[in-house]
Design an enzyme around this catalytic site. Structure first.
Site, PDB file in Angstrom:
ATOM      1  N   THR B  47     -65.095   0.550 -34.993  1.00 46.52           N
ATOM      2  CA  THR B  47     -64.650   0.131 -36.325  1.00 46.52           C
ATOM      3  C   THR B  47     -63.888  -1.186 -36.264  1.00 46.52           C
ATOM      4  OG1 THR B  47     -64.488   2.398 -37.119  1.00 46.52           O
ATOM      5  CG2 THR B  47     -63.163   0.748 -38.267  1.00 46.52           C
ATOM      6  N   ILE B  72     -57.046   7.654 -31.967  1.00 51.92           N
ATOM      7  CA  ILE B  72     -56.945   6.339 -31.342  1.00 51.92           C
ATOM      8  C   ILE B  72     -56.207   5.389 -32.285  1.00 51.92           C
ATOM      9  CG2 ILE B  72     -58.274   4.414 -30.337  1.00 51.92           C
ATOM     10  CD1 ILE B  72     -58.650   7.067 -28.829  1.00 51.92           C
ATOM     11  N   GLY B  73     -56.356   5.612 -33.587  1.00 48.30           N
ATOM     12  CA  GLY B  73     -55.677   4.752 -34.555  1.00 48.30           C
ATOM     13  C   GLY B  73     -56.436   3.468 -34.844  1.00 48.30           C
ATOM     14  N   CYS B 133     -61.308   6.327 -43.177  1.00 53.41           N
ATOM     15  CA  CYS B 133     -60.069   5.569 -43.018  1.00 53.41           C
ATOM     16  C   CYS B 133     -59.062   5.967 -44.112  1.00 53.41           C
ATOM     17  CB  CYS B 133     -60.422   4.085 -43.134  1.00 53.41           C
ATOM     18  SG  CYS B 133     -59.137   3.012 -42.538  1.00 53.41           S
ATOM     19  N   LYS B 168     -70.493   6.104 -44.208  1.00 48.85           N
ATOM     20  CA  LYS B 168     -70.222   7.197 -43.266  1.00 48.85           C
ATOM     21  C   LYS B 168     -69.210   8.135 -43.897  1.00 48.85           C
ATOM     22  CE  LYS B 168     -69.078   8.277 -38.465  1.00 48.85           C
ATOM     23  NZ  LYS B 168     -68.876   7.723 -37.123  1.00 48.85           N
TER      24      LYS B 168
END
Lengths: 268, 312
Positions: B47, B72-73, B133, B168
């Site tokens: 991303t 993971i952020g 997100c 997505k």
């Protein structure tokens, strides 16, 4: 060399100390190029175990050009699966991965510190530094919690290495923590020093606080974090590292490490 | 008469139906020597957000039964470095594989900024929009949870971009069908199903969650039945729409049979994700097993299998 993934057969597995085992397998391609500090990912054959992700292990020794040894202690699901392997069983091995210890520390002295199951890469490093023969003096401090966990290292260490054993309960060697043993060596040494270590985070953090950057010109720590891929893709295994001033960056233990400057790692 | 593994969808030719999922293959370079993505249907990049992101503190990942949790952020190099340093390399090494860039933002505006910039760059074949997100301005609820946000993001990017856009979607919603419909209504050319499921693992000795952020996204074989069900459901929904769009199946694919479950449920393409961490050539193995299955079952074209699990 680029890392290779191979299915290999276990040659031998045997107990060395309480919950501590040696795993031996043959993999000539990586055996020829492994450097101290590097590691491999070990995984089960799909469907043979409930272990899902591969696990990272530092190389312990390379013997007879093609045989690799890994040392491990049982803590969880994966290490218990490994302890139950038998000769002939198939395992996945992906390596060699990661960076290496600095093998040119300068002409002075070096202290190598292994805490508990952090000892394997320290042994490989001791062998290599001793063979290179550039150091005046090489001390190895090995700390365990108690005598039943102590691995008998005399047969694998070069004669020139001065070995110091500590246990927390005093049941073998000197009573106490490795830091006390390191401090007494530091008092004897006036020359520039290299310090290399692998062990629990708390131990490496304590070392970073007692070492003087004026005296210790090289302080290398081999770190560990939960990993998935082992080669920088998943970004799961980051270590907080101070990179000038107060700014902290997350560096990947598997790709930029596992060996980091111990004065730069943010230990707590 | 060879087996035909090619897929034409999203207005693009794919040499085979197997792609690698976002976040599990980096920017294609690290694994390239071991697993060149040019052998595959395509690469979906990690991303990309507008600014470079350091990501969350460790521990970020932990194994669970038949899967893993990650937080993971969205660590990534940021838009500018991606376009200047990563994308040219990817484009030069893609061969016949399609380059799909996964984009995200923490606001609708950031989504549009990143999507527009990436959509205008050379070497990109399609965008995949990461609606998992969190939306900073809407109490950190993810964009994919709300039809209005989905419409704003998808339509906003497509106003500026001519490339195919794949939305997505997260399975963490009451009705994934309604969100799929909203995305298609807003102009999405395809749907990727599914993103990770929220999960947590607690260490009884430390009395704390193992992952630093507490929650993590669950992936791996543990979520495959959820993903297959979502694809099946959305495929049914697509059949009722005037202009159905293709589905990309994701979630716990580690073998050819796993991929075929998704294809039979209605996926035209599949993505291999977490399995890449277990074996760097996992996606190539999945492809090989799909081919072997088709040959032994007398299937001439992989596209003949799409959606066959539905009642006829």
């Amino acid at each position: 060399m680029k890392p290779v993934f191979k299915w290999v057969r276990v040659l031998q597995i045997s107990g060395l100390a309480e919950r501590t085992y040696i795993l031996r397998f043959e993999e000539p391609e990586s055996a020829a190029v492994i450097q101290p500090g590097q590691f491999c990912m070990i995984s089960p054959l799909p469907g043979s175990s409930n272990v899902f992700l591969p696990r990272p292990f530092s190389y312990y020794r390379v013997i007879s050009r093609s045989v690799i040894e890994i040392l491990f202690r049982t803590f969880g699901r994966a290490t218990r699966w490994m302890a139950n392997l038998a000769p002939g069983d198939e395992i996945g091995v992906f390596g060699p991965l990661g960076n290496t210890f600095n093998l040119a520390p300068g002409p002075g002295n070096a202290i190598l510190v292994g805490g508990g199951i952090g000892i394997p890469p320290i042994v490989m490093l001791a062998e290599r530094l001793s063979a290179l023969g550039r150091l005046k003096r090489l001390d190895l401090v090995y700390g365990e919690s108690t005598a039943s966990r102590v691995i008998y290292l005399a047969p694998v260490l070069p004669a020139s290495v001065r070995c110091h054993l500590t246990t927390e309960d005093g049941s073998a060697g000197q009573r106490g923590l490795v830091t006390a043993a390191v401090e007494s060596i530091l008092k004897e040494c006036r020359d520039p020093l290299a310090v290399y270590t692998c062990g629990p985070k708390s131990m490496m953090g304590a070392l970073s606080r007692i070492l003087d950057p004026e005296q210790v010109t090289l302080f290398e720590t081999s770190c560990e974090e939960n990993m998935a891929c082992g080669m920088g893709i998943c970004q799961g295994c980051v270590i907080p590292v101070r990179t000038g001033g107060d700014s902290v960056r997350y560096l990947r233990c598997c790709a930029e490490g596992p060996v980091f400057n111990g004065f730069e790692v943010q230990w707590a | 008469m060879g087996l035909d593994l090619t897929v034409n969808c999203l207005g693009l030719p794919f040499q085979n139906p197997v792609l690698v999922a976002s976040g599990t293959f980096g920017y294609g370079d690290e694994y390239y020597e071991v697993m060149p993505f040019s052998e595959l249907g395509g690469l979906v990049t990690k991303t990309i957000t507008a600014a470079r992101r350091e990501g969350n503190p460790p521990p970020r990942i932990v194994e669970t039964d038949s899967g893993m949790l990650n937080s993971i952020g969205l660590a990534n190099v940021g838009l500018r470095a991606f376009l200047e340093e990563k994308l040219p390399w990817i484009a030069a090494h893609a061969g016949q594989a399609r380059v799909v860039v996964n984009v995200a933002g923490f606001s609708v505006e950031e989504f549009i900024e990143v999507g527009t910039a990436v959509g205008g760059a050379k070497g990109v074949d399609a965008l995949e929009v990461n609606l998992g997100c969190p939306n900073v301005r809407a109490g950190y609820i993810h964009f994919g949870a709300d039809e209005l946000s989905v419409r704003q993001v998808v339509a906003g990017i497509l106003k500026n971009v001519r490339l195919p856009l794949i939305a997505k979607l997260s399975p963490n919603v009451t009705d994934i069908g309604a969100l799929a419909e909203a995305a298609v209504d807003a102009g999405a050319d395809g749907l990727s199903l599914i993103n990770t499921l929220p999960g947590m693992k607690i260490d009884p000795l430390k009395r704390r969650p193992v992952i630093s952020m507490g929650f993590g996204g669950l992936s791996g074989p543990a979520i495959r039945p959820v993903g297959v069900a979502c694809v099946y459901k959305v495929y049914q929904q697509m059949q009722r729409m005037e202009a159905p769009v293709p589905i990309v199946g994701i979630g716990g694919i580690a073998s050819g049979r796993d991929a075929l479950e998704y294809i039979l449920a209605g996926a035209s393409l599949v993505q291999v994700g977490t399995a890449n961490f277990l074996h760097p050539r996992a996606a190539a193995n999945v492809l090989q097993e799909i081919a072997a299955f088709c040959e032994s079952e007398g299937v001439a074209k992989i596209t003949d299998l799409v959606g066959l699990a539905h009642e006829r």
